[in-house]
Design a protein around this motif. Structure first.
Motif, mmCIF file in Angstrom:
data_model
loop_
_atom_site.group_PDB
_atom_site.id
_atom_site.type_symbol
_atom_site.label_atom_id
_atom_site.label_comp_id
_atom_site.label_asym_id
_atom_site.label_seq_id
_atom_site.Cartn_x
_atom_site.Cartn_y
_atom_site.Cartn_z
ATOM 1 N N LYS A 157 -7.690 -14.550 23.702
ATOM 2 C CA LYS A 157 -8.485 -15.245 22.715
ATOM 3 C C LYS A 157 -8.047 -15.898 22.219
ATOM 4 O O LYS A 157 -8.663 -17.151 21.564
ATOM 5 C CB LYS A 157 -9.679 -14.238 22.840
ATOM 6 C CG LYS A 157 -11.040 -14.763 22.145
ATOM 7 C CD LYS A 157 -11.688 -12.831 21.552
ATOM 8 C CE LYS A 157 -12.661 -13.412 20.442
ATOM 9 N NZ LYS A 157 -12.852 -12.386 20.456
ATOM 10 N N ASP A 189 -10.864 -12.646 16.519
ATOM 11 C CA ASP A 189 -10.296 -13.358 17.426
ATOM 12 C C ASP A 189 -8.654 -12.117 18.111
ATOM 13 O O ASP A 189 -8.302 -13.112 19.553
ATOM 14 C CB ASP A 189 -9.682 -14.121 17.154
ATOM 15 C CG ASP A 189 -8.343 -14.401 15.860
ATOM 16 O OD1 ASP A 189 -8.610 -13.647 15.033
ATOM 17 O OD2 ASP A 189 -7.274 -15.541 16.142
ATOM 18 N N VAL A 248 -11.634 -7.952 22.056
ATOM 19 C CA VAL A 248 -12.736 -8.264 22.634
ATOM 20 C C VAL A 248 -14.029 -7.433 22.684
ATOM 21 O O VAL A 248 -13.807 -6.986 23.050
ATOM 22 C CB VAL A 248 -12.694 -9.481 23.904
ATOM 23 C CG1 VAL A 248 -13.162 -8.899 24.847
ATOM 24 C CG2 VAL A 248 -11.123 -9.516 24.132
ATOM 25 N N GLU A 303 -18.071 -9.829 25.789
ATOM 26 C CA GLU A 303 -17.413 -11.214 26.894
ATOM 27 C C GLU A 303 -16.941 -10.554 27.796
ATOM 28 O O GLU A 303 -16.455 -8.966 27.310
ATOM 29 C CB GLU A 303 -16.290 -11.218 24.700
ATOM 30 C CG GLU A 303 -17.246 -11.887 24.107
ATOM 31 C CD GLU A 303 -16.121 -12.053 22.733
ATOM 32 O OE1 GLU A 303 -14.985 -12.937 22.732
ATOM 33 O OE2 GLU A 303 -15.411 -10.624 22.416
ATOM 34 N N ILE A 352 -12.898 -15.468 29.093
ATOM 35 C CA ILE A 352 -12.254 -15.514 28.078
ATOM 36 C C ILE A 352 -11.007 -16.269 28.630
ATOM 37 O O ILE A 352 -10.548 -17.231 27.902
ATOM 38 C CB ILE A 352 -11.564 -13.892 27.355
ATOM 39 C CG1 ILE A 352 -12.684 -13.298 26.799
ATOM 40 C CG2 ILE A 352 -10.079 -14.291 26.447
ATOM 41 C CD1 ILE A 352 -13.074 -14.056 25.203
#
Length: 210
Positions: free
Chosen positions: A49, A83, A86, A90, A95
């Protein structure tokens, strides 16, 4: 000619490093790709990510070719650090798919511009850059995180290597325990005999009687 060859060399290595990052996720369950594996929370899917966010910036807005999807702003203090991990909302597929889309967008920028094409990185002390600087930077950054991912994956299941075709042959636990013990003995011996190194007593781990 040398510029074209250098660009292709750097670009090829960057593409390979991206694939290494994704290969490190193969065969792992949802928990293992997400869970923190260091004291600072480093995790495998979070590294992917992180790279997708920054590669989209460096080969996007830096060259006035913004990635066509919303991203957190680099100067938004409230988003800083998000960032690198996760959330439960998500998905793994999201990703990975975004990382691949970012890669295609970056590839288009690299292919379209020459190595001396100018760019602007507002978060760098010296913001005026060329494509060459950014290619080297992102290759370095991706390779660095691929090294992180290699160690994290090794912690999970002992898997090592940079790609499926060059994965290290599997060894049983007894082999690696013996190997580790050999290295440990060498480290302890170096501490026990500092005179061999021409220095005074070296600090080392406290030892207790067996």
């Amino acid at each position: 000619m040398i510029d074209d060859a250098a660009k292709e060399y750097l670009h090829s290595d960057l593409r390979e490093a991206r694939e290494v990052m994704l290969w490190k996720l193969d065969g792992l369950g949802e928990y293992d790709v997400r869970r923190p594996l260091t004291s600072t929370g480093t995790n495998l899917l979070g590294l992917v990510k992180h790279l997708s966010v920054w590669e989209s910036r460096y080969f996007g807005e830096v060259f006035d070719r913004p990635f066509p999807e919303p991203l957190p702003r680099w100067d938004d203090l409230g988003e800083r650090g998000t960032d690198l991990w996760v959330t439960e909302h998500e998905t793994r597929a999201e990703i990975i798919d975004r990382y691949r889309r970012v890669g295609r967008h970056a590839d288009a920028t690299i292919s379209s511009l020459s190595l001396d094409s100018p760019g602007h990185v507002p978060w760098w002390p010296r913001p005026r850059v060329k494509l060459f600087n950014i290619l080297v930077h992102m290759l370095t950054e991706t390779s660095r995180h691929a090294g992180h991912a290699d160690i994290l994956r090794e912690q999970l299941d002992g898997s090592t290597g940079t790609a499926a075709r060059s994965a290290a042959p599997g060894q049983d636990a007894a082999h690696w325990e013996a190997h580790r013990a050999r290295i440990e003995r060498a480290a302890e011996a170096a501490v026990a005999a500092p005179a061999q190194h021409g220095d005074g007593p070296a600090p080392g781990p406290a030892r207790t009687a067996p």
